[in-house]
Design a protein around this motif. Structure first.
Motif: not given
Length: 50
Positions: A19-22, A26-33
């Protein structure tokens, strides 16, 4: 302890590390959003009366 007992040490470590990579993605994608989010528009959509 349960993972090691059921899967063995190698598979338990592999499972823990999956789970570390995924998760980071998802955190990076959420912050961008969030960076491009207009709070007023978002709140209006979420709390509008049906």
């Amino acid at each position: 302890e349960v993972l090691i007992k059921e899967l063995g040490p190698v598979e338990a470590i592999r499972f823990i590390n999956i789970q570390k990579g995924k998760r980071m993605e998802s955190v990076r994608r959420h912050r961008e959003w969030q960076k491009h989010l207009d709070k007023e528009v978002f709140y209006t959509e979420i709390f509008k009366e049906a």
